[in-house]
Design a protein around this motif. Sequence first.
Motif, PDB file in Angstrom:
ATOM      1  N   ALA A  11       0.835  -1.202   0.000  1.00 35.99           N
ATOM      2  CA  ALA A  11       0.000   0.000   0.000  1.00 35.99           C
ATOM      3  C   ALA A  11       0.868   1.251   0.000  1.00 35.99           C
ATOM      4  O   ALA A  11       0.591   2.225  -0.707  1.00 35.99           O
ATOM      5  CB  ALA A  11      -0.930  -0.012   1.210  1.00 35.99           C
ATOM      6  N   ALA A  12       1.933   1.219   0.803  1.00 36.32           N
ATOM      7  CA  ALA A  12       2.821   2.383   0.885  1.00 36.32           C
ATOM      8  C   ALA A  12       3.497   2.652  -0.447  1.00 36.32           C
ATOM      9  O   ALA A  12       3.829   3.791  -0.789  1.00 36.32           O
ATOM     10  CB  ALA A  12       3.873   2.159   1.971  1.00 36.32           C
ATOM     11  N   LEU A  13       3.718   1.584  -1.229  1.00 37.29           N
ATOM     12  CA  LEU A  13       4.345   1.732  -2.533  1.00 37.29           C
ATOM     13  C   LEU A  13       3.330   2.080  -3.624  1.00 37.29           C
ATOM     14  O   LEU A  13       3.673   2.187  -4.789  1.00 37.29           O
ATOM     15  CB  LEU A  13       5.059   0.431  -2.915  1.00 37.29           C
ATOM     16  CG  LEU A  13       6.279   0.066  -2.052  1.00 37.29           C
ATOM     17  CD1 LEU A  13       6.765  -1.325  -2.426  1.00 37.29           C
ATOM     18  CD2 LEU A  13       7.392   1.085  -2.235  1.00 37.29           C
ATOM     19  N   GLY A  14       2.082   2.211  -3.201  1.00 40.15           N
ATOM     20  CA  GLY A  14       1.039   2.544  -4.163  1.00 40.15           C
ATOM     21  C   GLY A  14       0.517   1.348  -4.931  1.00 40.15           C
ATOM     22  O   GLY A  14      -0.100   1.482  -5.980  1.00 40.15           O
ATOM     23  N   LEU A  15       0.780   0.130  -4.409  1.00 40.95           N
ATOM     24  CA  LEU A  15       0.383  -1.076  -5.119  1.00 40.95           C
ATOM     25  C   LEU A  15      -0.959  -1.615  -4.660  1.00 40.95           C
ATOM     26  O   LEU A  15      -1.466  -2.565  -5.214  1.00 40.95           O
ATOM     27  CB  LEU A  15       1.472  -2.151  -4.947  1.00 40.95           C
ATOM     28  CG  LEU A  15       2.842  -1.782  -5.514  1.00 40.95           C
ATOM     29  CD1 LEU A  15       3.840  -2.896  -5.199  1.00 40.95           C
ATOM     30  CD2 LEU A  15       2.766  -1.547  -7.008  1.00 40.95           C
ATOM     31  N   MET A  16      -1.529  -1.025  -3.612  1.00 37.81           N
ATOM     32  CA  MET A  16      -2.826  -1.494  -3.131  1.00 37.81           C
ATOM     33  C   MET A  16      -3.802  -0.351  -2.928  1.00 37.81           C
ATOM     34  O   MET A  16      -4.727  -0.422  -2.161  1.00 37.81           O
ATOM     35  CB  MET A  16      -2.669  -2.274  -1.812  1.00 37.81           C
ATOM     36  CG  MET A  16      -2.060  -3.642  -1.997  1.00 37.81           C
ATOM     37  SD  MET A  16      -2.015  -4.554  -0.462  1.00 37.81           S
ATOM     38  CE  MET A  16      -3.761  -4.658  -0.102  1.00 37.81           C
ATOM     39  N   THR A  17      -3.579   0.715  -3.610  1.00 36.79           N
ATOM     40  CA  THR A  17      -4.456   1.865  -3.464  1.00 36.79           C
ATOM     41  C   THR A  17      -5.507   1.847  -4.561  1.00 36.79           C
ATOM     42  O   THR A  17      -5.190   2.000  -5.727  1.00 36.79           O
ATOM     43  CB  THR A  17      -3.662   3.188  -3.558  1.00 36.79           C
ATOM     44  OG1 THR A  17      -2.642   3.167  -2.563  1.00 36.79           O
ATOM     45  CG2 THR A  17      -4.554   4.376  -3.351  1.00 36.79           C
ATOM     46  N   THR A  18      -6.740   1.606  -4.207  1.00 33.18           N
ATOM     47  CA  THR A  18      -7.822   1.547  -5.174  1.00 33.18           C
ATOM     48  C   THR A  18      -8.386   2.944  -5.394  1.00 33.18           C
ATOM     49  O   THR A  18      -8.732   3.626  -4.441  1.00 33.18           O
ATOM     50  CB  THR A  18      -8.946   0.626  -4.664  1.00 33.18           C
ATOM     51  OG1 THR A  18      -8.374  -0.649  -4.361  1.00 33.18           O
ATOM     52  CG2 THR A  18     -10.035   0.492  -5.693  1.00 33.18           C
ATOM     53  N   PRO A  19      -8.446   3.411  -6.642  1.00 36.21           N
ATOM     54  CA  PRO A  19      -8.938   4.756  -6.905  1.00 36.21           C
ATOM     55  C   PRO A  19     -10.350   4.953  -6.368  1.00 36.21           C
ATOM     56  O   PRO A  19     -11.239   4.140  -6.622  1.00 36.21           O
ATOM     57  CB  PRO A  19      -8.924   4.832  -8.434  1.00 36.21           C
ATOM     58  CG  PRO A  19      -7.975   3.760  -8.877  1.00 36.21           C
ATOM     59  CD  PRO A  19      -8.075   2.676  -7.869  1.00 36.21           C
ATOM     60  N   LEU A  20     -10.532   6.007  -5.616  1.00 34.46           N
ATOM     61  CA  LEU A  20     -11.841   6.276  -5.046  1.00 34.46           C
ATOM     62  C   LEU A  20     -12.854   6.641  -6.121  1.00 34.46           C
ATOM     63  O   LEU A  20     -14.051   6.455  -5.951  1.00 34.46           O
ATOM     64  CB  LEU A  20     -11.738   7.423  -4.026  1.00 34.46           C
ATOM     65  CG  LEU A  20     -10.893   7.118  -2.786  1.00 34.46           C
ATOM     66  CD1 LEU A  20     -10.812   8.354  -1.899  1.00 34.46           C
ATOM     67  CD2 LEU A  20     -11.473   5.944  -2.006  1.00 34.46           C
ATOM     68  N   ALA A  21     -12.331   7.157  -7.236  1.00 38.05           N
ATOM     69  CA  ALA A  21     -13.233   7.608  -8.287  1.00 38.05           C
ATOM     70  C   ALA A  21     -13.401   6.564  -9.379  1.00 38.05           C
ATOM     71  O   ALA A  21     -13.723   6.870 -10.503  1.00 38.05           O
ATOM     72  CB  ALA A  21     -12.701   8.910  -8.889  1.00 38.05           C
ATOM     73  N   ALA A  22     -13.131   5.296  -9.053  1.00 33.07           N
ATOM     74  CA  ALA A  22     -13.280   4.240 -10.047  1.00 33.07           C
ATOM     75  C   ALA A  22     -14.685   4.277 -10.627  1.00 33.07           C
ATOM     76  O   ALA A  22     -15.664   4.422  -9.915  1.00 33.07           O
ATOM     77  CB  ALA A  22     -13.003   2.880  -9.424  1.00 33.07           C
ATOM     78  N   GLN A  23     -14.770   4.114 -11.944  1.00 30.39           N
ATOM     79  CA  GLN A  23     -16.053   4.254 -12.612  1.00 30.39           C
ATOM     80  C   GLN A  23     -16.892   2.985 -12.531  1.00 30.39           C
ATOM     81  O   GLN A  23     -18.106   3.042 -12.659  1.00 30.39           O
ATOM     82  CB  GLN A  23     -15.810   4.636 -14.076  1.00 30.39           C
ATOM     83  CG  GLN A  23     -15.108   5.990 -14.225  1.00 30.39           C
ATOM     84  CD  GLN A  23     -14.742   6.269 -15.669  1.00 30.39           C
ATOM     85  OE1 GLN A  23     -14.841   5.401 -16.528  1.00 30.39           O
ATOM     86  NE2 GLN A  23     -14.303   7.477 -15.945  1.00 30.39           N
ATOM     87  N   GLN A  24     -16.254   1.834 -12.340  1.00 26.35           N
ATOM     88  CA  GLN A  24     -16.965   0.569 -12.348  1.00 26.35           C
ATOM     89  C   GLN A  24     -16.478  -0.276 -11.180  1.00 26.35           C
ATOM     90  O   GLN A  24     -15.320  -0.181 -10.777  1.00 26.35           O
ATOM     91  CB  GLN A  24     -16.723  -0.167 -13.668  1.00 26.35           C
ATOM     92  CG  GLN A  24     -17.119   0.666 -14.888  1.00 26.35           C
ATOM     93  CD  GLN A  24     -16.595   0.084 -16.181  1.00 26.35           C
ATOM     94  OE1 GLN A  24     -17.318  -0.611 -16.877  1.00 26.35           O
ATOM     95  NE2 GLN A  24     -15.351   0.352 -16.486  1.00 26.35           N
ATOM     96  N   THR A  25     -17.364  -1.131 -10.642  1.00 29.95           N
ATOM     97  CA  THR A  25     -17.021  -1.898  -9.448  1.00 29.95           C
ATOM     98  C   THR A  25     -17.458  -3.350  -9.601  1.00 29.95           C
ATOM     99  O   THR A  25     -18.545  -3.633 -10.103  1.00 29.95           O
ATOM    100  CB  THR A  25     -17.695  -1.295  -8.202  1.00 29.95           C
ATOM    101  OG1 THR A  25     -17.271   0.060  -8.050  1.00 29.95           O
ATOM    102  CG2 THR A  25     -17.320  -2.077  -6.954  1.00 29.95           C
ATOM    103  N   LEU A  26     -16.584  -4.249  -9.149  1.00 30.95           N
ATOM    104  CA  LEU A  26     -16.911  -5.662  -9.042  1.00 30.95           C
ATOM    105  C   LEU A  26     -16.659  -6.107  -7.609  1.00 30.95           C
ATOM    106  O   LEU A  26     -15.808  -5.545  -6.913  1.00 30.95           O
ATOM    107  CB  LEU A  26     -16.037  -6.508  -9.972  1.00 30.95           C
ATOM    108  CG  LEU A  26     -16.213  -6.351 -11.479  1.00 30.95           C
ATOM    109  CD1 LEU A  26     -15.169  -7.193 -12.204  1.00 30.95           C
ATOM    110  CD2 LEU A  26     -17.612  -6.755 -11.917  1.00 30.95           C
TER     111      LEU A  26
END
Length: 346
Positions: A11-26
């Motif tokens: 997460a600190a390396l930016g590898l687990m940060t999911t964009p809050l503004a993602a347009q689609q979700t599963l």
Amino acid sequence: MRITRYLSTLAALGLMTTPLAAQQTLTGAGATFPTPVYQRWFTEYARTHQVQINYQSIGSGGGIRQFSQGTVDFGATDAPMSDSMIAGVNGNVVHIPTVLGAVVVTYNLPNLGATKLRLDGTAIADIFLGRIVRWNDPRIASLNPGVNLPAADIVVVHRSDGSGTSFVFTDYLSKVSTDWKRQVGANNSVNWPTGLGGKGNEGVTQQVRQLEGSIGYVELVYATANNMPYASVKNAAGEFVLPTLDAVTAAAAGARLEATTDFRVSITNAAGRASYPISSFTWLLIKKDNSDAAKGKILHDFLNWMVSARAQQMATTIGYAPLPRPVAALVQARIRTLTVGGRPIR
């Protein structure tokens, strides 16, 4: 726990940060075995495709249950669904192999230092059957000549939840021990003859780390992330093999899949001098025909990305073996058969 710190580092390396503004979700749920690679993939896919994939690491049993109930868009399991389970969803499921992993036998014996314990299948089975109860038992000693084994009780740790990791482990034990097959068998959940339970790979990892003299089984990534030792295991060819990526790939090399395969194949106790004997595919559970056109398209596109050389190589950096090329080609062909409302996905 160190696996948590490992994921936090991603997460600190930016590898687990999911964009809050993602347009689609599963949404998906299931196996803990592949969670580290799935988190890595889902985060990378969100970054490059603006698709947020939320995954609950709840165990294979939970993944099958939630997929069957229709409460998630996909399930994940290390134990393939049975014929009756598939009938329960009217056959509307495809098992998609994602990567290969190894279940390792990990232990807490500080006095061994860097020495790797050597075990064979019958010894492992008898430990988990409660027949071998001390570390200096002659059967363990005979496999480890010159090793100063402690005269200490063995504390067995197993999964307490429905687990694909347990299925892989008990599937292996059922192949190498007739007593295990007759008394316990292979399943996501079994009646353990002895030991303490831990929830998820995380729970077993924590128990073994805390209890000196303990032994348990976890997916390789959880052991390496926590600097936990694991045994070399005697394979079907009589060789003691450590769970390297090459050894896991070697175990899969003997799986000759037909074009019509449903991918529900076991590779435990595989032939070959280089094969690690407790290896397995892990699968995503995907609807053959999706009634939701948007989600069907998103899943179709993600699966094609997942089986790509780039995504598969990404898995190796975490500790999973990539799909063999012939298997990857079969998966790509199967993805092309997925439909939405009975129509091909474009």
